[in-house]
Design a protein around this motif. Structure first.
Motif, PDB file in Angstrom:
ATOM      1  N   LYS A  23      64.676  65.881  55.992  1.00 31.62           N
ATOM      2  CA  LYS A  23      64.710  66.316  57.409  1.00 31.62           C
ATOM      3  C   LYS A  23      65.570  65.356  58.234  1.00 31.62           C
ATOM      4  O   LYS A  23      66.328  65.779  59.110  1.00 31.62           O
ATOM      5  N   VAL A  24      65.449  64.065  57.943  1.00 28.97           N
ATOM      6  CA  VAL A  24      66.261  63.086  58.669  1.00 28.97           C
ATOM      7  C   VAL A  24      67.747  63.356  58.401  1.00 28.97           C
ATOM      8  O   VAL A  24      68.570  63.321  59.317  1.00 28.97           O
ATOM      9  N   ARG A  25      68.045  63.664  57.134  1.00 32.69           N
ATOM     10  CA  ARG A  25      69.443  63.934  56.777  1.00 32.69           C
ATOM     11  C   ARG A  25      69.966  65.149  57.552  1.00 32.69           C
ATOM     12  O   ARG A  25      71.048  65.115  58.141  1.00 32.69           O
ATOM     13  N   LEU A  26      69.151  66.210  57.597  1.00 30.38           N
ATOM     14  CA  LEU A  26      69.549  67.426  58.308  1.00 30.38           C
ATOM     15  C   LEU A  26      69.735  67.148  59.801  1.00 30.38           C
ATOM     16  O   LEU A  26      70.695  67.618  60.423  1.00 30.38           O
ATOM     17  N   ALA A  27      68.812  66.380  60.369  1.00 24.89           N
ATOM     18  CA  ALA A  27      68.892  66.096  61.807  1.00 24.89           C
ATOM     19  C   ALA A  27      70.159  65.318  62.128  1.00 24.89           C
ATOM     20  O   ALA A  27      70.865  65.604  63.098  1.00 24.89           O
ATOM     21  N   ARG A  28      70.476  64.347  61.268  1.00 20.45           N
ATOM     22  CA  ARG A  28      71.671  63.523  61.539  1.00 20.45           C
ATOM     23  C   ARG A  28      72.956  64.297  61.268  1.00 20.45           C
ATOM     24  O   ARG A  28      73.981  64.038  61.907  1.00 20.45           O
ATOM     25  N   ALA A  29      72.877  65.241  60.318  1.00 22.66           N
ATOM     26  CA  ALA A  29      74.067  66.067  60.059  1.00 22.66           C
ATOM     27  C   ALA A  29      74.361  66.927  61.294  1.00 22.66           C
ATOM     28  O   ALA A  29      75.519  67.123  61.669  1.00 22.66           O
ATOM     29  N   ALA A  30      73.299  67.424  61.938  1.00 23.42           N
ATOM     30  CA  ALA A  30      73.494  68.269  63.123  1.00 23.42           C
ATOM     31  C   ALA A  30      73.887  67.432  64.338  1.00 23.42           C
ATOM     32  O   ALA A  30      74.606  67.901  65.223  1.00 23.42           O
ATOM     33  N   MET A  31      73.372  66.186  64.391  1.00 22.82           N
ATOM     34  CA  MET A  31      73.623  65.312  65.562  1.00 22.82           C
ATOM     35  C   MET A  31      73.933  63.898  65.083  1.00 22.82           C
ATOM     36  O   MET A  31      73.049  63.056  64.979  1.00 22.82           O
ATOM     37  N   PRO A  32      75.207  63.624  64.789  1.00 22.15           N
ATOM     38  CA  PRO A  32      75.563  62.308  64.248  1.00 22.15           C
ATOM     39  C   PRO A  32      75.187  61.154  65.185  1.00 22.15           C
ATOM     40  O   PRO A  32      74.934  60.042  64.723  1.00 22.15           O
ATOM     41  N   ASP A  33      75.111  61.415  66.490  1.00 18.72           N
ATOM     42  CA  ASP A  33      74.798  60.330  67.429  1.00 18.72           C
ATOM     43  C   ASP A  33      73.302  60.273  67.756  1.00 18.72           C
ATOM     44  O   ASP A  33      72.886  59.646  68.730  1.00 18.72           O
ATOM     45  N   LEU A  34      72.466  60.885  66.928  1.00 17.51           N
ATOM     46  CA  LEU A  34      71.024  60.976  67.209  1.00 17.51           C
ATOM     47  C   LEU A  34      70.361  59.593  67.260  1.00 17.51           C
ATOM     48  O   LEU A  34      70.597  58.753  66.390  1.00 17.51           O
ATOM     49  N   VAL A  35      69.532  59.370  68.272  1.00  9.20           N
ATOM     50  CA  VAL A  35      68.677  58.179  68.315  1.00  9.20           C
ATOM     51  C   VAL A  35      67.322  58.586  67.736  1.00  9.20           C
ATOM     52  O   VAL A  35      66.673  59.504  68.225  1.00  9.20           O
ATOM     53  N   LEU A  36      66.934  57.896  66.657  1.00 13.63           N
ATOM     54  CA  LEU A  36      65.755  58.312  65.902  1.00 13.63           C
ATOM     55  C   LEU A  36      64.675  57.225  65.941  1.00 13.63           C
ATOM     56  O   LEU A  36      64.956  56.057  65.668  1.00 13.63           O
ATOM     57  N   THR A  37      63.460  57.602  66.306  1.00 14.95           N
ATOM     58  CA  THR A  37      62.343  56.646  66.353  1.00 14.95           C
ATOM     59  C   THR A  37      61.154  57.229  65.595  1.00 14.95           C
ATOM     60  O   THR A  37      61.153  58.413  65.252  1.00 14.95           O
ATOM     61  N   SER A  38      60.147  56.378  65.335  1.00 11.29           N
ATOM     62  CA  SER A  38      59.036  56.838  64.506  1.00 11.29           C
ATOM     63  C   SER A  38      57.775  56.018  64.773  1.00 11.29           C
ATOM     64  O   SER A  38      57.838  54.966  65.410  1.00 11.29           O
ATOM     65  N   ASP A  39      56.652  56.534  64.264  1.00 15.02           N
ATOM     66  CA  ASP A  39      55.375  55.803  64.272  1.00 15.02           C
ATOM     67  C   ASP A  39      55.000  55.488  62.826  1.00 15.02           C
ATOM     68  O   ASP A  39      55.228  56.318  61.945  1.00 15.02           O
ATOM     69  N   ILE A  40      54.399  54.323  62.633  1.00 19.67           N
ATOM     70  CA  ILE A  40      53.985  53.897  61.290  1.00 19.67           C
ATOM     71  C   ILE A  40      52.551  53.374  61.351  1.00 19.67           C
ATOM     72  O   ILE A  40      52.186  52.662  62.293  1.00 19.67           O
ATOM     73  N   ILE A  41      51.764  53.719  60.345  1.00 16.65           N
ATOM     74  CA  ILE A  41      50.436  53.110  60.190  1.00 16.65           C
ATOM     75  C   ILE A  41      50.445  52.298  58.896  1.00 16.65           C
ATOM     76  O   ILE A  41      50.779  52.822  57.831  1.00 16.65           O
ATOM     77  N   ILE A  42      50.106  51.030  59.026  1.00 14.82           N
ATOM     78  CA  ILE A  42      49.996  50.160  57.845  1.00 14.82           C
ATOM     79  C   ILE A  42      48.506  49.942  57.565  1.00 14.82           C
ATOM     80  O   ILE A  42      47.708  49.783  58.495  1.00 14.82           O
ATOM     81  N   GLY A  43      48.155  49.953  56.259  1.00 13.16           N
ATOM     82  CA  GLY A  43      46.779  49.628  55.881  1.00 13.16           C
ATOM     83  C   GLY A  43      45.826  50.801  55.936  1.00 13.16           C
ATOM     84  O   GLY A  43      44.620  50.617  56.145  1.00 13.16           O
ATOM     85  N   PHE A  44      46.340  52.012  55.719  1.00 13.25           N
ATOM     86  CA  PHE A  44      45.458  53.175  55.579  1.00 13.25           C
ATOM     87  C   PHE A  44      44.482  52.876  54.426  1.00 13.25           C
ATOM     88  O   PHE A  44      44.875  52.231  53.451  1.00 13.25           O
ATOM     89  N   PRO A  45      43.217  53.332  54.512  1.00 19.41           N
ATOM     90  CA  PRO A  45      42.236  53.000  53.472  1.00 19.41           C
ATOM     91  C   PRO A  45      42.752  53.325  52.069  1.00 19.41           C
ATOM     92  O   PRO A  45      43.203  54.449  51.826  1.00 19.41           O
TER      93      PRO A  45
END
Ligand code: SAH
Ligand code: SF4
Ligand code: F3S
Length: 473
Positions: free
Chosen positions: A322-344
């Motif tokens: 999905k990231v690849r597709l998004a960047r192919a459609a919008m090469p100048d895309l600013v991409l951010t995310s959420d991460i959880i560390i230490g899931f049980p």
């Protein structure tokens, strides 16, 4: 339309009834020798809560209230709370505890606790028994009834708890106080049906429900006409927009409809769930002139095993595609995310898969969290043998990687000329203005206050991990 997902819409009559309570309170408070009643609204949590607080303030303004930041001089205090992690809850209980002093100083003070924490029976119970200075407790589902609830609490001098576990409804036509004439939040939907195994939101925000297209378009149109420059569409999973509407419509269609509204404004949105984001959305974003080239696409983990245990509905490979597709459609895309560390049950190896994913994706920025068990969610029942200290080591590794990546991506801006929207003062003497690029990157600026609310061409002269620095051309 499926009967099961029919969305309840609050009738205009019911809203008018609430507005009459506002009028009643306004009349009763008119001519007070000490002036209009003062309200203090404190907001915790996400943008959804910020948007809700703006409605609460709208209703308070209709009751004749003026606003203060100081709970000690207020007649009404509203704490709009967040339940997403234990820390968020602790902060709120600390603040509620402190307010006992404000109540001692002014026994007539009406103290209200609302928002996601309030919707949990265990929290309401704790407030009932251990925080007896709280007068009114209501969950997000009852927000539209706030005028009536406040009126009843005030007149009856009894404590009121309105936290029935409801599916939730859509209420249109509530008044609103927006924080500036530049940026506005527009909720397009409420609730969440995803039940990620760690998350409390579906339990406190009710079922997914969409506002009607015409109501959203009317709100965006009026904001554009009023000169708002940045409009952020809100929902826990904007990609499931429209599933409960009579007329079939998805989020990409909605973006296209909004794009037809004339004006000099930018549309941002959050949050996109990776399982429902796809080619149609990316192509639509690329084609719409008003949509920012910015995507917040929370991955949560880089391990397919952990993603499955989280009930996220995608694998590492599917996410990367999905990231690849998004960047192919919008090469100048600013991409951010959420991460959880230490899931049980997450192993060190799996946590390092998350680090390798962020190295591969190279996000512009991340919101990172250490897993916090939420009572009532499936994940809270799983064995969680890894110590907090060990999780912290993994977390620090992740942060080190991301800080380096953000620093590198930011340095690449130096010398470039970009367009920004100047959105306010930064509070810093050297870089007095704050602004955002089209993609949402923060730029501290040298320049005149008169630029606030306007677009400007700036040259980027420096950067750090978190922000860019620039000069207006
Ligand atoms: N609807 C959005 C996120 C809402 S909550 C989405 O699906 O992405 C914002 C973030 O808080 C989540 O993305 C997740 O990273 C984090 N979060 C949620 N529950 C959590 C928990 N129990 N412990 C730690 N972080 C959590
Ligand atoms: Fe929580 Fe998942 Fe819904 Fe986001 S999509 S609010 S993380 S349950
Ligand atoms: Fe918190 Fe509720 Fe938002 S739990 S993150 S305020 S939806």
């Amino acid at each position: 339309m499926n009967e099961d997902i029919t969305t309840q819409r609050i009738s205009e009559e019911d809203i008018q009834r609430q507005l009459r309570f506002c009028g009643e309170i306004r009349t009763l408070c008119q001519g007070r020798p000490e002036g209009p009643p003062l309200a203090c609204v404190q907001t915790y949590g996400c943008q959804q809560n910020v948007a809700d607080s703006q409605r609460i303030m709208g209703m308070l303004r209709d009751m004749g209230c003026a606003f203060t930041q100081d709970p000690y001089e207020a007649d009404v205090v509203v704490l709009n709370t967040c339940a997403i992690r234990e820390n968020a809850e602790k902060k709120v209980f600390g603040a509620v505890g402190q307010l006992v002093h404000a109540k001692e100083k002014n026994p007539d003070l009406l103290l209200c606790v609302c928002g996601c924490m309030a919707q949990q029976a265990s929290v309401a119970d704790k407030i009932k028994h251990s925080y007896r200075h709280v007068d009114l407790v209501f969950g997000p589902q009852a927000l539209w009834k706030f005028p009536e609830l406040l009126y009843e609490t005030w007149r009856s001098k009894k404590r009121i708890f309105s936290i029935a576990d409801e599916r939730g409804a859509i209420a249109e036509g509530l008044p609103v106080v927006r924080e500036s004439g530049i940026k506005a939040w527009v909720s397009i939907m409420y609730g969440c049906n995803n039940f990620c195994s760690y998350c409390i939101v579906p339990y406190v925000r009710g079922r997914e429900r969409s506002r009607k297209v015409e109501d959203i378009l009317a709100e965006v149109r009026s904001l554009a006409e009023a000169g708002y420059k940045e409009i952020t569409l809100l929902g826990q999973n904007v990609n499931s927009y429209g599933k409960d509407l009579d007329k079939p419509m998805d989020f990409a269609d909605l973006l296209q409809e909004i794009d037809k509204i004339p004006g000099d404004y930018l549309i941002r949105f959050m949050t996109s769930h990776p399982k429902d984001a796809g080619q149609k959305l990316f192509e639509t974003m690329a084609a719409c002139t008003h949509t920012a080239r910015q995507l917040h696409l929370p991955v949560q983990s880089g391990s397919s095993r952990v993603l499955k245990a989280m009930n996220r509905g995608y694998t590492r490979e599917q996410y990367l595609e999905k990231v690849r597709l998004a960047r192919a459609a919008m090469p100048d895309l600013v991409l951010t995310s959420d991460i959880i560390i230490g899931f049980p049950g997450e192993s060190e190896e799996e946590a390092m898969e998350t680090v390798s994913l962020i190295e591969e994706v190279r996000y512009d920025a991340l919101f990172t969290f250490i897993y916090s068990p939420r009572p009532g969610t499936p994940a809270a029942k799983l064995p969680d043998p890894v110590s907090r200290a060990e999780k912290q080591v993994w977390f620090d590794k992740l942060l080190d990687s991301q800080n380096r990546i953000s620093g590198e991506l930011h340095r690449a801006y130096t010398g470039r000329t970009v367009q920004v929207l100047v959105d306010g003062e930064s509070g810093d003497a050297t870089w007095p203005l704050s602004s955002r690029t089209h993609g949402g990157r923060l730029v501290h600026l040298k320049g005149d206050r008169a630029l606030i609310g306007r677009y400007a061409q700036v040259r980027i002269t420096g950067s750090n991990t978190w922000a860019l620095f620039g000069e207006v051309l």
